[in-house]
Scaffold this active site. Structure first.
Site, PDB file in Angstrom:
ATOM      1  CG  ASP A  28      -1.696   0.975   1.446  1.00 37.27           C
ATOM      2  OD1 ASP A  28      -2.038   2.050   0.468  1.00 37.27           O
ATOM      3  OD2 ASP A  28      -2.141   1.638   2.403  1.00 37.27           O
ATOM      4  CG  ASN A  30      -2.861   5.507  -0.920  1.00 40.49           C
ATOM      5  OD1 ASN A  30      -3.052   4.403  -0.451  1.00 40.49           O
ATOM      6  ND2 ASN A  30      -3.980   5.874  -1.921  1.00 40.49           N
ATOM      7  CG  ASP A  32      -5.982   3.378   0.433  1.00 42.19           C
ATOM      8  OD1 ASP A  32      -4.983   2.325   0.700  1.00 42.19           O
ATOM      9  OD2 ASP A  32      -6.789   3.394  -0.476  1.00 42.19           O
ATOM     10  CG  ASP A  36      -1.377   1.495  -3.691  1.00 37.39           C
ATOM     11  OD1 ASP A  36      -0.236   1.453  -4.014  1.00 37.39           O
ATOM     12  OD2 ASP A  36      -1.802   2.398  -2.547  1.00 37.39           O
ATOM     13  CG  ASP A 105      -7.330 -12.311 -13.452  1.00 37.33           C
ATOM     14  OD1 ASP A 105      -8.198 -12.903 -13.968  1.00 37.33           O
ATOM     15  OD2 ASP A 105      -6.847 -12.720 -12.106  1.00 37.33           O
ATOM     16  CG  ASP A 206     -12.239 -15.275 -13.062  1.00 35.68           C
ATOM     17  OD1 ASP A 206     -11.263 -15.744 -12.326  1.00 35.68           O
ATOM     18  OD2 ASP A 206     -13.334 -15.263 -12.947  1.00 35.68           O
ATOM     19  CD  GLU A 248      -9.952 -19.972 -12.076  1.00 33.19           C
ATOM     20  OE1 GLU A 248      -9.944 -20.137 -10.691  1.00 33.19           O
ATOM     21  OE2 GLU A 248     -10.865 -18.967 -12.580  1.00 33.19           O
ATOM     22  CG  HIS A 322      -6.759 -15.344  -6.139  1.00 35.47           C
ATOM     23  ND1 HIS A 322      -6.178 -15.700  -7.270  1.00 35.47           N
ATOM     24  CD2 HIS A 322      -8.017 -14.816  -6.165  1.00 35.47           C
ATOM     25  CE1 HIS A 322      -7.380 -15.742  -8.313  1.00 35.47           C
ATOM     26  NE2 HIS A 322      -8.221 -15.256  -7.631  1.00 35.47           N
ATOM     27  CG  ASP A 323      -9.581 -18.124  -6.174  1.00 37.66           C
ATOM     28  OD1 ASP A 323      -9.807 -17.283  -5.531  1.00 37.66           O
ATOM     29  OD2 ASP A 323      -9.546 -18.623  -7.417  1.00 37.66           O
TER      30      ASP A 323
HETATM   31  C1  GLC Z   1     -12.242 -17.363 -10.274  1.00 35.31           C
HETATM   32  C2  GLC Z   1     -11.055 -16.329  -9.248  1.00 35.31           C
HETATM   33  C3  GLC Z   1     -11.952 -16.127  -7.948  1.00 35.31           C
HETATM   34  C4  GLC Z   1     -13.157 -15.533  -8.361  1.00 35.31           C
HETATM   35  C5  GLC Z   1     -14.197 -16.157  -9.361  1.00 35.31           C
HETATM   36  C6  GLC Z   1     -15.403 -15.769  -9.893  1.00 35.31           C
HETATM   37  O1  GLC Z   1     -12.396 -18.590  -9.554  1.00 35.31           O
HETATM   38  O2  GLC Z   1      -9.973 -17.025  -9.184  1.00 35.31           O
HETATM   39  O3  GLC Z   1     -11.045 -15.510  -7.125  1.00 35.31           O
HETATM   40  O4  GLC Z   1     -14.081 -15.360  -7.071  1.00 35.31           O
HETATM   41  O5  GLC Z   1     -13.432 -16.783 -10.221  1.00 35.31           O
HETATM   42  O6  GLC Z   1     -14.693 -14.663 -10.571  1.00 35.31           O
HETATM   43 CA    CA Z   2      -3.553   2.221  -1.302  1.00 30.06          CA
END
Ligand code: GLC
Ligand code: CA
Length: 550
Positions: A28, A30, A32, A36, A105, A206, A248, A322-323
């Site tokens: 981050d 700034n 908040d 970013d 993405d 995605d 994905e 991230h999932d």
């Molecule tokens: C994919 C992403 C996930 C998101 C889902 C809906 O699985 O990796 O984070 O919630 O798609 O877009």
């Molecule tokens: Ca920020």
């Protein structure tokens, strides 16, 4: 080899290592509390030091953030929480100076309900955008069918203005786009080409296996027109530039993966498949229903993917995103042997054929968290908690599932140093920092030649040095061994051997094996090899030999 295959062989991404950034949790700038684009720019030196070739950036486009950016309301603008379009252009340019490409993405299965298209679409059935989404007639209270949405509830939502239901595979704020409509497809291609013009290095797509849905037949993944759509998409966009594309695809089997990643380049460079990830989920159960990791099955899955795609497609190699929960907490040991097991998992994966992905913090051995429910921010986790409470599950059982599988395990702030908020922000972080940042952080690892960071850095360097990493044919060793994961990669000139003890018991090599001193040790996760034929807890070694030297 056919001509097209030769062309494909030269693709830059076959020797590349890609680093995933989840922008809101990275850095981050700034105060908040939300990471970013300027924060990312400030860390480019760090990433160059690690040696990665490209950054896959989770969505930064304008979004109401119902699903942390996976609900896009403007594909051609940056969300103000992350910065501006100017910041994005700066990131692309500065990353290039560090020889790093930016992979965006693309969320093309659905948009946000706040996207202009949807705002128009729901006004009337005659609206030119109506058909950009998937609508079914009906009576309020009687949805077209009982299909479920991924984040809880039904996949149908009533809109009284048009007296119809729209279809959403994820949250109600993520209406599915109608790929049957050529006008929509054309708009998507124009948008992608606009990003290509801006100089991005590729795209992650995605839930791309879900775009060709047919809700009337309850088909979500692998709809009949999926590969037709992908071929058109690729031809109209990706094939015009030297890009990497990764889809994905939770439903991908090796057969489907060969279509997606066909060396003729007609669809994508590769897909993320999840067979190795879903192994601790029992058939017919949800991911929250915990079950142990079947180790022999894990070996079988990797071996099959490596073999099946050899010269017929291309693998992506990953443990985290991230999932997913943190791999060291899941299949390693995040206590006594955290360092050893994190390195073992890295060595095991990076010796295989494919393009490796590193998820932010993985290179530090970041771990899962166990927070009180109030600290969790993820829509999926929050909905799951409510849903299971209502179904009568005991609270501690629900929490155990959340500790093991919540997506927020991966989303806690990046641990940069041992200062306030792990150096992630000057303000209040949007999600609580993992309290172990005093011990686990980048600053303490960067200069340490024995750190997990150094191990990743070495693996990246080795991949660029020895052609066998990209080209070698895979052969599993000791398939039935219940502790050791070992394989060989072979080209005409070279051989690479990776031998890993996957568990914490000390173990000897299978008895038939004789010591062979022609191998050179490239990397291992203990200071020195103690006894060549004995593997200590999570011990991992990577050996190499030039066949001509033997
Ligand atoms: C994919 C992403 C996930 C998101 C889902 C809906 O699985 O990796 O984070 O919630 O798609 O877009
Ligand atoms: Ca920020």
């Amino acid at each position: 080899m056919k001509k097209e295959e030769k062309i494909q062989e030269k693709k830059w991404w076959k020797n590349a290592v890609i680093y995933q950034i989840y922008p809101r949790s990275f850095s981050d700038s700034n105060g908040d509390g939300i990471g970013d684009l300027q924060g990312i720019i400030s860390k480019l030196d760090y990433l160059e030091q690690l040696g990665i070739d490209a950054i896959w950036l989770s969505p930064v486009c304008r979004s109401p953030q119902d699903d942390n950016g996976y609900d896009i309301s403007d594909y051609q603008d940056i969300d103000p929480i992350f910065g501006s379009l100017k910041d994005m252009e700066e990131l692309i340019a500065k990353a290039k100076e560090h020889r790093i490409r930016i992979i965006m993405d693309l969320v093309l299965n659905h948009s946000s309900d706040e996207h202009y298209w949807f705002q128009e679409a729901k006004k009337s059935r005659e609206n030119p955008y109506h058909d950009y989404y998937i609508w079914r007639d009906g009576v309020k209270g009687t949805p077209p069918n009982q299909m479920k949405a991924a984040f809880g509830g039904l996949a149908w939502e009533w809109v009284s203005e048009v007296e119809q239901y729209y279809f959403h595979q994820f949250s109600v704020k993520q209406p599915d786009l109608n790929w049957e409509n050529p006008k929509l497809r054309k708009e998507i291609y124009d948008m992608i080409n606009w990003w290509i013009e801006k100089g991005v290095g590729g795209f992650r797509l995605d839930v791309i296996d879900q775009i060709a849905k047919e809700p009337d037949r309850q088909i979500t993944s692998n709809g009949p027109r999926l590969h037709e759509f992908l071929k058109e998409l690729s031809k109209e966009t990706f094939q015009k530039a030297d890009l990497v594309t990764v889809g994905e695809a939770w439903s991908a089997t090796t057969e489907f993966a060969k279509l997606y990643s066909n060396p003729d380049n007609s669809e994508l460079s590769m897909v993320f498949q999840f067979e190795h990830i879903c192994l601790d989920q029992e058939e017919g159960k949800e991911k929250w229903d915990l079950s142990p990791l079947p180790f022999l099955k894990l070996k079988e899955v990797f071996s099959r993917w490596q073999k099946e795609l050899y010269q017929k497609g291309w693998n992506s190699l990953f443990w985290n995103n991230h999932d997913l929960p943190r791999i060291v907490s899941r299949w390693g040991n995040d206590e006594v042997y955290r360092v050893e097991s994190a390195k073992m998992l890295a060595i095991l994966l990076h010796g295989m054929q494919g393009t490796p992905y590193i998820y932010q913090g993985e290179e530090l051995g970041m771990t899962n968290v166990a927070y009180p429910i109030e600290e969790y921010q993820d829509i999926e986790t929050k909905n799951l908690y409510q849903e299971r409470l209502e179904k009568g599950y005991p609270k501690d059982e629900i929490m155990r599932s959340i500790y093991a599988k919540s997506r927020d395990n991966a989303r806690t702030p990046m641990q940069w140093n041992s200062q306030k908020n792990a150096g992630f922000t000057e303000g209040t972080p949007w999600i609580k920092v993992n309290p172990n940042y005093l011990e686990i952080n980048a600053q303490s690892q960067i200069e340490d030649a024995d750190s997990i960071f150094a191990c990743y850095k070495n693996l990246i360097r080795l991949r660029k040095e020895y052609p066998v990493f990209a080209d070698g044919e895979f052969q599993m060793l000791w398939e039935q061994d219940e502790h050791i994961f070992a394989y060989i990669r072979t080209t005409k000139e070279e051989q690479l051997a990776v031998i890993c003890n996957f568990f914490e018991q000390t173990i000897s090599f299978p008895q038939t094996q004789k010591e062979d001193t022609s191998w050179k040790l490239l990397i291992c996760n203990y200071k020195e090899i103690d006894q060549p034929m004995i593997l200590r807890p999570y011990e991992a070694r990577m050996y190499w030999k030039n066949k001509k030297d033997v």
